[in-house]
Scaffold this motif. Structure first.
Motif, PDB file in Angstrom:
ATOM      1  N   VAL A   1       0.955  -1.149   0.055  1.00  0.00           N
ATOM      2  CA  VAL A   1      -0.009   0.022  -0.030  1.00  0.00           C
ATOM      3  C   VAL A   1       0.972   1.399   0.075  1.00  0.00           C
ATOM      4  O   VAL A   1       1.615   1.264   0.870  1.00  0.00           O
ATOM      5  CB  VAL A   1      -1.027  -0.110   1.196  1.00  0.00           C
ATOM      6  N   THR A   2       0.834   2.126  -1.046  1.00  0.00           N
ATOM      7  CA  THR A   2       1.597   3.194  -1.096  1.00  0.00           C
ATOM      8  C   THR A   2       0.642   4.597  -1.153  1.00  0.00           C
ATOM      9  O   THR A   2      -0.527   4.405  -1.546  1.00  0.00           O
ATOM     10  CB  THR A   2       2.493   3.157  -2.305  1.00  0.00           C
ATOM     11  N   ASP A   3       1.288   5.632  -0.751  1.00  0.00           N
ATOM     12  CA  ASP A   3       0.600   6.914  -0.733  1.00  0.00           C
ATOM     13  C   ASP A   3       1.570   7.650  -1.639  1.00  0.00           C
ATOM     14  O   ASP A   3       2.763   8.023  -1.485  1.00  0.00           O
ATOM     15  CB  ASP A   3       0.519   7.655   0.695  1.00  0.00           C
ATOM     16  N   GLY A   4       1.296   7.888  -3.007  1.00  0.00           N
ATOM     17  CA  GLY A   4       2.013   8.412  -3.854  1.00  0.00           C
ATOM     18  C   GLY A   4       3.037   7.056  -4.321  1.00  0.00           C
ATOM     19  O   GLY A   4       2.733   6.065  -4.664  1.00  0.00           O
ATOM     20  N   ASP A   5       4.242   7.423  -4.262  1.00  0.00           N
ATOM     21  CA  ASP A   5       5.215   6.307  -4.299  1.00  0.00           C
ATOM     22  C   ASP A   5       6.042   6.173  -2.975  1.00  0.00           C
ATOM     23  O   ASP A   5       7.078   5.505  -3.004  1.00  0.00           O
ATOM     24  CB  ASP A   5       6.270   6.637  -5.295  1.00  0.00           C
ATOM     25  N   GLN A   6       5.472   6.505  -1.766  1.00  0.00           N
ATOM     26  CA  GLN A   6       5.871   6.104  -0.618  1.00  0.00           C
ATOM     27  C   GLN A   6       5.290   4.962  -0.007  1.00  0.00           C
ATOM     28  O   GLN A   6       4.182   5.116   0.046  1.00  0.00           O
ATOM     29  CB  GLN A   6       5.812   7.483   0.488  1.00  0.00           C
TER      30      GLN A   6
ATOM     31  N   ALA B   1      -7.214  -2.394   6.650  1.00  0.00           N
ATOM     32  CA  ALA B   1      -6.645  -3.875   6.425  1.00  0.00           C
ATOM     33  C   ALA B   1      -5.187  -3.871   6.454  1.00  0.00           C
ATOM     34  O   ALA B   1      -4.837  -5.172   6.763  1.00  0.00           O
ATOM     35  CB  ALA B   1      -7.347  -4.582   5.313  1.00  0.00           C
ATOM     36  N   CYS B   2      -4.449  -3.037   6.314  1.00  0.00           N
ATOM     37  CA  CYS B   2      -3.137  -3.191   5.921  1.00  0.00           C
ATOM     38  C   CYS B   2      -2.234  -3.067   7.305  1.00  0.00           C
ATOM     39  O   CYS B   2      -2.757  -2.413   8.191  1.00  0.00           O
ATOM     40  CB  CYS B   2      -2.515  -2.077   5.004  1.00  0.00           C
ATOM     41  N   SER B   3      -1.306  -3.709   7.350  1.00  0.00           N
ATOM     42  CA  SER B   3      -0.150  -3.579   8.425  1.00  0.00           C
ATOM     43  C   SER B   3       0.419  -2.201   7.964  1.00  0.00           C
ATOM     44  O   SER B   3       1.166  -2.253   7.020  1.00  0.00           O
ATOM     45  CB  SER B   3       0.676  -4.768   8.373  1.00  0.00           C
ATOM     46  N   ASP B   4       0.647  -1.552   9.173  1.00  0.00           N
ATOM     47  CA  ASP B   4       1.341  -0.292   8.807  1.00  0.00           C
ATOM     48  C   ASP B   4       2.592   0.085   9.700  1.00  0.00           C
ATOM     49  O   ASP B   4       3.160   1.081   9.447  1.00  0.00           O
ATOM     50  CB  ASP B   4       0.395   1.171   8.769  1.00  0.00           C
ATOM     51  N   GLU B   5       3.068  -0.787  10.642  1.00  0.00           N
ATOM     52  CA  GLU B   5       4.167  -0.916  11.334  1.00  0.00           C
ATOM     53  C   GLU B   5       4.928  -1.681  10.709  1.00  0.00           C
ATOM     54  O   GLU B   5       5.277  -3.041  11.033  1.00  0.00           O
ATOM     55  CB  GLU B   5       3.699  -1.272  12.875  1.00  0.00           C
ATOM     56  N   LEU B   6       5.685  -1.367   9.531  1.00  0.00           N
ATOM     57  CA  LEU B   6       6.388  -2.034   8.805  1.00  0.00           C
ATOM     58  C   LEU B   6       7.827  -2.207   9.058  1.00  0.00           C
ATOM     59  O   LEU B   6       8.365  -1.204   9.571  1.00  0.00           O
ATOM     60  CB  LEU B   6       6.350  -1.930   7.253  1.00  0.00           C
ATOM     61  N   VAL B   7       8.559  -3.382   8.780  1.00  0.00           N
ATOM     62  CA  VAL B   7       9.935  -3.926   8.939  1.00  0.00           C
ATOM     63  C   VAL B   7      10.327  -4.005   7.407  1.00  0.00           C
ATOM     64  O   VAL B   7       9.639  -4.476   6.661  1.00  0.00           O
ATOM     65  CB  VAL B   7      10.219  -5.147   9.627  1.00  0.00           C
ATOM     66  N   THR B   8      11.411  -2.937   7.169  1.00  0.00           N
ATOM     67  CA  THR B   8      11.620  -3.065   5.756  1.00  0.00           C
ATOM     68  C   THR B   8      13.358  -3.423   5.650  1.00  0.00           C
ATOM     69  O   THR B   8      14.006  -3.102   6.654  1.00  0.00           O
ATOM     70  CB  THR B   8      11.435  -1.727   5.213  1.00  0.00           C
ATOM     71  N   VAL B   9      13.817  -3.914   4.439  1.00  0.00           N
ATOM     72  CA  VAL B   9      15.070  -4.028   4.266  1.00  0.00           C
ATOM     73  C   VAL B   9      15.350  -3.129   2.964  1.00  0.00           C
ATOM     74  O   VAL B   9      14.603  -2.694   2.203  1.00  0.00           O
ATOM     75  CB  VAL B   9      15.628  -5.475   4.155  1.00  0.00           C
ATOM     76  N   SER B  10      16.705  -2.938   2.618  1.00  0.00           N
ATOM     77  CA  SER B  10      16.966  -2.248   1.180  1.00  0.00           C
ATOM     78  C   SER B  10      17.621  -3.703   0.463  1.00  0.00           C
ATOM     79  O   SER B  10      18.294  -4.534   0.810  1.00  0.00           O
ATOM     80  CB  SER B  10      18.262  -1.342   1.642  1.00  0.00           C
ATOM     81  N   PRO B  11      17.754  -3.311  -0.847  1.00  0.00           N
ATOM     82  CA  PRO B  11      18.146  -4.200  -1.959  1.00  0.00           C
ATOM     83  C   PRO B  11      19.484  -4.671  -1.210  1.00  0.00           C
ATOM     84  O   PRO B  11      20.006  -5.770  -1.487  1.00  0.00           O
ATOM     85  CB  PRO B  11      18.015  -3.635  -3.263  1.00  0.00           C
ATOM     86  N   ASP B  12      20.430  -3.816  -0.929  1.00  0.00           N
ATOM     87  CA  ASP B  12      21.834  -3.906  -0.732  1.00  0.00           C
ATOM     88  C   ASP B  12      22.011  -4.538   0.875  1.00  0.00           C
ATOM     89  O   ASP B  12      23.268  -5.054   1.017  1.00  0.00           O
ATOM     90  CB  ASP B  12      22.570  -2.868  -0.619  1.00  0.00           C
TER      91      ASP B  12
ATOM     92  N   VAL C   1      11.066  -4.558   0.195  1.00  0.00           N
ATOM     93  CA  VAL C   1      12.351  -3.904   0.081  1.00  0.00           C
ATOM     94  C   VAL C   1      12.162  -2.563  -0.517  1.00  0.00           C
ATOM     95  O   VAL C   1      11.474  -2.221  -1.449  1.00  0.00           O
ATOM     96  CB  VAL C   1      13.147  -4.779  -1.024  1.00  0.00           C
ATOM     97  N   VAL C   2      12.742  -1.511   0.191  1.00  0.00           N
ATOM     98  CA  VAL C   2      12.557  -0.181  -0.137  1.00  0.00           C
ATOM     99  C   VAL C   2      13.805   0.367  -0.456  1.00  0.00           C
ATOM    100  O   VAL C   2      15.013   0.017   0.189  1.00  0.00           O
ATOM    101  CB  VAL C   2      12.110   0.703   0.906  1.00  0.00           C
ATOM    102  N   ASP C   3      14.094   1.281  -1.476  1.00  0.00           N
ATOM    103  CA  ASP C   3      15.343   1.880  -1.681  1.00  0.00           C
ATOM    104  C   ASP C   3      15.014   3.632  -1.885  1.00  0.00           C
ATOM    105  O   ASP C   3      14.051   4.056  -2.888  1.00  0.00           O
ATOM    106  CB  ASP C   3      15.698   1.674  -3.203  1.00  0.00           C
ATOM    107  N   HIS C   4      15.548   4.088  -0.676  1.00  0.00           N
ATOM    108  CA  HIS C   4      15.261   5.551  -0.520  1.00  0.00           C
ATOM    109  C   HIS C   4      13.769   5.817  -0.125  1.00  0.00           C
ATOM    110  O   HIS C   4      13.223   6.864  -1.036  1.00  0.00           O
ATOM    111  CB  HIS C   4      15.710   6.528  -1.652  1.00  0.00           C
ATOM    112  N   GLY C   5      13.142   4.908   0.457  1.00  0.00           N
ATOM    113  CA  GLY C   5      11.498   5.267   0.757  1.00  0.00           C
ATOM    114  C   GLY C   5      10.712   4.609  -0.386  1.00  0.00           C
ATOM    115  O   GLY C   5       9.386   4.583  -0.177  1.00  0.00           O
ATOM    116  N   HIS C   6      11.142   4.152  -1.468  1.00  0.00           N
ATOM    117  CA  HIS C   6      10.313   3.849  -2.537  1.00  0.00           C
ATOM    118  C   HIS C   6      10.261   2.231  -2.530  1.00  0.00           C
ATOM    119  O   HIS C   6      11.831   1.750  -2.642  1.00  0.00           O
ATOM    120  CB  HIS C   6      10.802   4.352  -3.927  1.00  0.00           C
ATOM    121  N   PRO C   7       9.313   1.549  -2.789  1.00  0.00           N
ATOM    122  CA  PRO C   7       9.215   0.048  -2.574  1.00  0.00           C
ATOM    123  C   PRO C   7       9.659  -0.544  -4.134  1.00  0.00           C
ATOM    124  O   PRO C   7       9.325  -0.204  -5.072  1.00  0.00           O
ATOM    125  CB  PRO C   7       7.530  -0.366  -2.586  1.00  0.00           C
TER     126      PRO C   7
END
Length: 139
Positions: free
Chosen positions: A39-44, A73-84, A104-110
């Motif tokens: 789920v994104t708000d714009g591209d965030q 319905a979405c989970s909004d307390e996310l754990v994320t990683v970067s591609p690297d 997986v996010v890169d500078h906030g973008h999924p």
């Protein structure tokens, strides 16, 4: 063996806006053979919704799935990683937070999703989970 998240992640994740109806998200999941949508708000990145989330957090509570939005319905307390990030870090986060998928996010973008199934196919493709994850869907 892959060492970084980018080596095994599923790229180009399907995204929806928070105001998308639960019914529409369910149709997307069916048509695209997905168990998770970001789920994104714009591209965030704002959240993550699984097929189970749709049932437990939305459909089971009643109401019209065409009018109820995925925001609830979405989970909004996310754990994320970067591609690297190292795969070991992704595994540790999954264990610590008891999650099966991590955006997986890169500078906030999924940019992708790494799942327990992805890790199983990479680390132990002969395991039951590796077999199941590699199998064609039965829908």
């Amino acid at each position: 063996m892959a060492q970084h998240v980018r080596d095994i992640m599923t790229g180009d994740p399907v995204t929806v806006e928070p105001q998308t109806s639960v019914a529409e998200v369910a149709r997307i999941m069916r048509d695209e053979d997905l168990g998770v949508v970001l789920v994104t708000d714009g591209d965030q990145l704002r959240g993550l919704v699984t097929d189970r989330d749709l049932v437990v957090r939305s459909v089971s509570k009643g109401g019209d799935p065409e009018r109820i939005t995925v925001a609830g319905a979405c989970s909004d307390e996310l754990v994320t990683v970067s591609p690297d990030d190292d795969l070991v870090q992704a595994v540790q986060l999954m264990r610590e937070h008891s999650v099966r998928r991590i955006p997986v996010v890169d500078h906030g973008h999924p940019v992708g999703i790494v799942s327990l199934g992805d890790l199983a196919m990479e680390r132990d493709p002969e395991s039951a989970l590796g077999d199941i994850s590699a199998a064609r869907p039965n829908a």
